[in-house]
Structure formats: C-alpha cells, structure tokens
Write a protein that holds these residues in place. Structure first.
Motif, PDB file in Angstrom:
ATOM      1  N   GLY A 245       0.810  -1.217   0.000  1.00 43.45           N
ATOM      2  CA  GLY A 245       0.000   0.000   0.000  1.00 43.45           C
ATOM      3  C   GLY A 245       0.839   1.261   0.000  1.00 43.45           C
ATOM      4  N   ILE A 246       0.446   2.219   0.827  1.00 44.32           N
ATOM      5  CA  ILE A 246       1.167   3.495   0.914  1.00 44.32           C
ATOM      6  C   ILE A 246       2.614   3.273   1.318  1.00 44.32           C
ATOM      7  N   MET A 247       2.853   2.277   2.164  1.00 44.33           N
ATOM      8  CA  MET A 247       4.225   1.978   2.594  1.00 44.33           C
ATOM      9  C   MET A 247       5.086   1.594   1.390  1.00 44.33           C
ATOM     10  N   GLU A 248       4.569   0.708   0.579  1.00 46.25           N
ATOM     11  CA  GLU A 248       5.285   0.299  -0.630  1.00 46.25           C
ATOM     12  C   GLU A 248       5.524   1.495  -1.546  1.00 46.25           C
ATOM     13  N   ALA A 249       4.511   2.343  -1.695  1.00 45.46           N
ATOM     14  CA  ALA A 249       4.617   3.496  -2.596  1.00 45.46           C
ATOM     15  C   ALA A 249       5.753   4.420  -2.159  1.00 45.46           C
ATOM     16  N   ALA A 250       5.852   4.701  -0.859  1.00 45.47           N
ATOM     17  CA  ALA A 250       6.899   5.598  -0.366  1.00 45.47           C
ATOM     18  C   ALA A 250       8.279   4.968  -0.518  1.00 45.47           C
TER      19      ALA A 250
ATOM     20  N   ASN B 262       7.915  -5.111   1.592  1.00 46.61           N
ATOM     21  CA  ASN B 262       7.883  -4.856   0.150  1.00 46.61           C
ATOM     22  C   ASN B 262       9.307  -4.852  -0.411  1.00 46.61           C
ATOM     23  N   ARG B 263       9.419  -5.040  -1.715  1.00 41.11           N
ATOM     24  CA  ARG B 263      10.727  -5.274  -2.330  1.00 41.11           C
ATOM     25  C   ARG B 263      11.550  -4.007  -2.537  1.00 41.11           C
ATOM     26  N   TYR B 264      11.027  -2.850  -2.175  1.00 43.00           N
ATOM     27  CA  TYR B 264      11.759  -1.608  -2.435  1.00 43.00           C
ATOM     28  C   TYR B 264      12.560  -1.115  -1.228  1.00 43.00           C
ATOM     29  N   ILE B 265      12.445  -1.812  -0.106  1.00 38.72           N
ATOM     30  CA  ILE B 265      13.222  -1.448   1.079  1.00 38.72           C
ATOM     31  C   ILE B 265      14.695  -1.768   0.826  1.00 38.72           C
ATOM     32  N   THR B 266      15.602  -0.907   1.272  1.00 40.45           N
ATOM     33  CA  THR B 266      17.023  -1.228   1.228  1.00 40.45           C
ATOM     34  C   THR B 266      17.263  -2.470   2.087  1.00 40.45           C
ATOM     35  N   PRO B 267      17.793  -3.554   1.532  1.00 43.85           N
ATOM     36  CA  PRO B 267      17.877  -4.818   2.274  1.00 43.85           C
ATOM     37  C   PRO B 267      18.519  -4.700   3.657  1.00 43.85           C
ATOM     38  N   SER B 268      19.578  -3.920   3.780  1.00 48.61           N
ATOM     39  CA  SER B 268      20.254  -3.790   5.080  1.00 48.61           C
ATOM     40  C   SER B 268      19.438  -2.960   6.079  1.00 48.61           C
TER      41      SER B 268
END
Length: 301
Positions: free
Chosen positions: A138-143, A168-174
């Motif tokens: 949702g909004i979290m993924e969008a940001a 979501n897959r857009y977070i910096t993995p570390s």
C-alpha cells in the motif's frame, strides 16, 4: 562402573526455550532496541521522514486491472441468482473505491521521490531524512518505491502480523527490520523521525498519527517534528479537528502542529522548509566521542 559424563547445558543466550519464554521477554525487548540501533549506526542513518498510510491502497494500474476483471465477470449478472448478484455488486463497489483511492499511492510515491532527491544532495556525513515506512504494501510500498527510484536508502520497520504485513521489495535490504512488539517499533518511528507524512489509512494510521501529535503537543521529544496530513477530502470526513477545538479538548494553537495538503509538490515544499529551518538551519552540538554515533533524537530529561 561406567563413567557417565553429564552433557553441558546450553549457554543462556543460546537457550531458545528460555529466550522465547515469559522470563526471556526483557531480553527480547532489549534486542529490539539494541539490534536496530546497531544497524542504524552501521548504515550511518541520522534521521527519518516517516510515511504512514493504509496497507490496502493499491497502485492505479493494479486497482484498474482488478476493476476491469470484476466488470468482465459481472456482465451476465442479470441472469444470476440475486444473492450472487448482490455479492458481485459489493465487489464492484470495493474495486471502484480502490481505483478512486489509488491516486494516493501515486502521490506518496512522487512525494517520497522528491524528498529523497533533495535529501541525498544535503552535504552530510550521515544520511539525512531517510524515507521510512512500516515496510508493508500500500502506501508503505509506494513511499519506499519513490525513495528507491530516487537512488536513496529507504527503511522498512515491519511488524510480524498474520496478514497484510510482509516486507515490500523496495526497502534497502540492510534496512529491512522485523519487530514483534508494536511499542518497540513505535519507539523507533518516534525516536528518529524529524517529519511525518500521514496518508489516508485505518486504525493503524490513526494510532500512529495521534501518537506523534501527542508527543509533539506535550513536547516530550526534544526536537520539532514537521507533520503533513495528506488528503484533506479524506481526513476532514474522518476527523473533525475544529470540533475538538470548539469542545475545548484541544487548543486552537494545536492545529498548528500539522499542515493539511493535497499535492506532492506543496507537501514537499512545506517539509523542505520545516526540515531546513529546524534541523539544517542550526548547527547541532556534538558530544565528545560521538563521531561515529548518529545524532538521533533525544527525549527531554
């Protein structure tokens, strides 16, 4: 007589039954403070801009695709049983609402991108105003997506839930975190946040909004938090702040703790001005020996 040697007991910090027991709770709590702190230091994160909003708001493309599918299935509804037709009508209404709300996904994505493009140009030893979310859809993924598109680091403070909440897959993995305790996750949102952007959402979003507004109102944190409440048409239906003033349960100046906004560009300018004024315009004092430690928020003594 056989010489029987007793097997060594597990070390306390490797004893999983103990660590997962009520007696081990204090260690679990400490780990949800100490492990994120260690990573924030390692990744040189100084502070955050936190985005909150519904996990259920979809991108425009996804919501439109679902609506098209439902319309195609509903074409012969007149020949179906009344009960099935009523259920399909509900599905249609939900799908239409999802399309109507999807512009908030796109706006969150754009605002996060604008913020990250600006913040990554700030000359600093540590990463400033990193876009942070609850880590889910949702909004979290969008940001997270908007910050990722701008080439910046982006944080996800996830919570272990039975539904809705996988990273979501857009977070910096570390910088992908998983919390068990809601209040430890809330601590990290509040402790590092220099600004907050509240998009339309449900119980969780309301919870986080009033948590931060209460901390700002009571000046519990020794910093200024810049707050944007995004989407006036939604929020004015959900919360009547003026009625709270009229009833005397908040003061009129409390309405200055936040700004209502309806465009990513307006929100960005407000956030940039506030962050510059309160957190870039004055040199922050450093204590001796703190060179490697993020200048994170402190509570008032």
């Amino acid at each position: 007589m056989t010489d029987h040697k007793l097997k060594s007991a597990p070390l306390a910090y490797q004893n999983e039954p103990f660590l997962n027991s009520p007696d081990g709770r204090i260690l679990r709590l400490l780990s949800e403070y100490s492990e994120p702190l260690s990573r924030f230091r390692r990744e040189q994160i100084q502070d955050m801009v936190v985005f909150f909003g519904s996990a259920r708001i979809q991108s425009h493309d996804h919501a439109s695709g679902l609506l098209t599918d439902i319309r195609a299935k509903n074409a012969p509804a007149a020949q179906q049983a009344a009960e099935q037709a009523a259920e399909q009508a509900k599905d249609m209404k939900r799908a239409e609402a999802a399309v109507a709300m999807s512009h908030y996904y796109e706006d969150a994505r754009r605002l996060a991108r604008l913020l990250t493009e600006w913040s990554t140009q700030i000359p600093a030893k540590r990463h400033r105003f990193v876009v942070t979310t609850g880590g889910g859809p949702g909004i979290m993924e969008a940001a997270n997506l908007g910050a990722h598109e701008a080439g910046g680091k982006t944080i996800g403070l996830n919570i272990n839930l039975p539904f809705e909440q996988s990273p979501n897959r857009y977070i910096t993995p570390s910088l992908n975190f998983e919390f068990h305790y809601f209040f430890m996750r809330k601590f990290w949102f509040a402790y590092l946040a220099k600004a907050l952007v509240i998009f339309p959402g449900g119980f969780g979003t309301l919870d986080e909004l009033f948590e931060i507004l209460t901390l700002a109102q009571t000046e519990k944190l020794a910093k200024k938090i810049v707050v944007v409440i995004y989407g006036s048409s939604y929020w004015k239906k959900i919360i009547n702040f003026e009625a709270m003033v009229d009833a005397g349960v908040i003061a009129a100046p409390d309405l200055e703790l936040f700004k209502m906004s309806d465009s990513p560009e307006e929100s960005f300018e407000f956030l940039k001005d506030g962050l510059t004024k309160y957190h870039l315009g004055q040199q922050q004092t450093k204590r001796a020996g703190d060179a490697a430690v993020p200048e994170i928020a402190r509570t008032r003594p």
